[in-house]
Design a protein around this motif. Structure first.
Motif, mmCIF file in Angstrom:
data_model
loop_
_atom_site.group_PDB
_atom_site.id
_atom_site.type_symbol
_atom_site.label_atom_id
_atom_site.label_comp_id
_atom_site.label_asym_id
_atom_site.label_seq_id
_atom_site.Cartn_x
_atom_site.Cartn_y
_atom_site.Cartn_z
ATOM 1 N N VAL A 1 28.150 23.943 66.317
ATOM 2 C CA VAL A 1 29.530 23.947 65.832
ATOM 3 C C VAL A 1 30.181 22.578 66.024
ATOM 4 N N ASP A 2 31.131 22.296 65.147
ATOM 5 C CA ASP A 2 31.871 21.030 65.146
ATOM 6 C C ASP A 2 33.119 21.187 66.010
ATOM 7 N N TRP A 3 32.965 20.985 67.318
ATOM 8 C CA TRP A 3 34.109 21.174 68.209
ATOM 9 C C TRP A 3 35.212 20.156 67.920
ATOM 10 N N ARG B 1 40.620 19.207 66.584
ATOM 11 C CA ARG B 1 41.572 18.283 65.984
ATOM 12 C C ARG B 1 42.485 19.015 64.989
ATOM 13 N N ALA B 2 41.898 19.838 64.131
ATOM 14 C CA ALA B 2 42.685 20.555 63.132
ATOM 15 C C ALA B 2 43.657 21.534 63.790
ATOM 16 N N GLU B 3 43.218 22.221 64.828
ATOM 17 C CA GLU B 3 44.088 23.185 65.509
ATOM 18 C C GLU B 3 45.275 22.489 66.171
ATOM 19 N N VAL B 4 45.013 21.369 66.841
ATOM 20 C CA VAL B 4 46.079 20.643 67.534
ATOM 21 C C VAL B 4 47.091 20.096 66.532
ATOM 22 N N ALA C 1 42.307 11.892 69.327
ATOM 23 C CA ALA C 1 42.339 11.527 70.749
ATOM 24 C C ALA C 1 42.461 12.768 71.627
ATOM 25 N N PHE C 2 43.249 13.742 71.181
ATOM 26 C CA PHE C 2 43.434 14.950 71.972
ATOM 27 C C PHE C 2 42.115 15.708 72.116
ATOM 28 N N ALA C 3 41.396 15.876 71.009
ATOM 29 C CA ALA C 3 40.123 16.598 71.054
ATOM 30 C C ALA C 3 39.137 15.924 71.999
ATOM 31 N N ASN C 4 39.024 14.620 71.893
ATOM 32 C CA ASN C 4 38.065 13.916 72.750
ATOM 33 C C ASN C 4 38.497 13.918 74.211
ATOM 34 N N ASN D 1 34.342 25.834 64.053
ATOM 35 C CA ASN D 1 33.622 25.977 62.791
ATOM 36 C C ASN D 1 32.188 25.457 62.905
ATOM 37 N N PRO D 2 31.234 26.119 62.257
ATOM 38 C CA PRO D 2 29.851 25.619 62.284
ATOM 39 C C PRO D 2 29.692 24.398 61.394
#
Length: 245
Positions: A30-32, A37-40, A51-54, A113-114
């Motif tokens: 899955v593409d974490w 990123r999209a959720e944030v 930056a938030f995701a990483n 998402n995968p």
């Protein structure tokens, strides 16, 4: 598979010994990064989602280390993600997020998402091999993710089952024990060389999957083949090609 790819990665006859493919999940299947990123950005427009995701992911290993050192008792990844999130929000100007919003955002890890090749690749591999997860994610998280994304696991295994986080040998050897096979009859499929190296030390076979965009397009990952891995594949579809599925 095109002819040039076939020349670079010839199809191998399927091993009669290999029975179980165990998959790392975050980044491999899955593409974490893209998902978080999209959720944030949907929850808080204007925030740097990349930056938030990483940053959220960067807190993952230190949090697990607190469990492995005994500083924290056994703690599921859901709770570790929440600890990291609560520390992270003020850094991104989001300290005002209320409890329902924090809970919703924390469960974004259940909604990853995968990669485009994951579901079709897994379906092909499932025709010949037993497929299971081997993730530090907890059982509820992995089950929710699989149901939403259509990931066709035969079995969901987690660090939660073994009460140990990868790279503890109990996780890799636990897969062999669950299916009553020898370690060399299990192949770990992952995009992280440290995970694969730890699996090899336990006698498992290993396949590396290229995920150059795991950390986002601005931070491409080096996918140069490294010695030790039996297979090096551009995708799960390419893994199916190499295993003759």
């Amino acid at each position: 598979m095109n002819p040039s790819a076939a020349a670079a990665h010839p199809v191998r006859p399927p091993s009669t010994d290999l029975q179980v493919l165990a998959f790392d999940i975050f980044g491999t299947v899955v593409d974490w990064h893209g998902s978080i990123r999209a959720e944030v950005e949907a929850l808080a427009p204007g925030v740097d989602g990349d930056a938030f995701a990483n940053a959220w992911r960067a807190g993952y290993k230190p949090a697990m280390a607190r469990v492995m050192s005994g500083e924290l008792g056994w703690t599921r990844i859901d709770e570790l993600h929440r600890l990291i999130l609560d520390e992270l929000l003020p850094r991104f100007g989001l300290a005002q997020l209320d409890e329902p919003a924090r809970q919703h955002l924390n469960r974004a890890w259940h909604r990853l998402n995968p990669w485009p090749d994951s579901v079709p690749g897994l379906h092909r591999l499932k025709q010949r091999y037993t497929l299971c997860t081997l993730s530090n994610g907890n059982l509820g998280l992995l089950t929710d993710m699989a149901k939403r994304a259509g990931l066709p696991w035969d079995c969901i295994l987690s660090a939660e089952v073994f009460r140990a986080y990868k790279p503890d040998p109990a996780t890799y050897l636990g897969v062999a024990r669950v299916f009553d096979v020898a370690p060399h009859q299990v192949m770990l499929v992952a995009t992280h060389h440290d995970d694969l190296a730890a699996a090899r030390q336990c006698g498992l076979r290993t396949a590396y999957i290229e995920r150059p965009l795991e950390h986002g397009a601005a931070h491409p990952k080096d996918s140069t083949p490294q010695p030790g891995n039996e297979l090096h594949c551009a995708s799960l579809l390419a893994l199916a090609d190499q295993l003759g599925c």
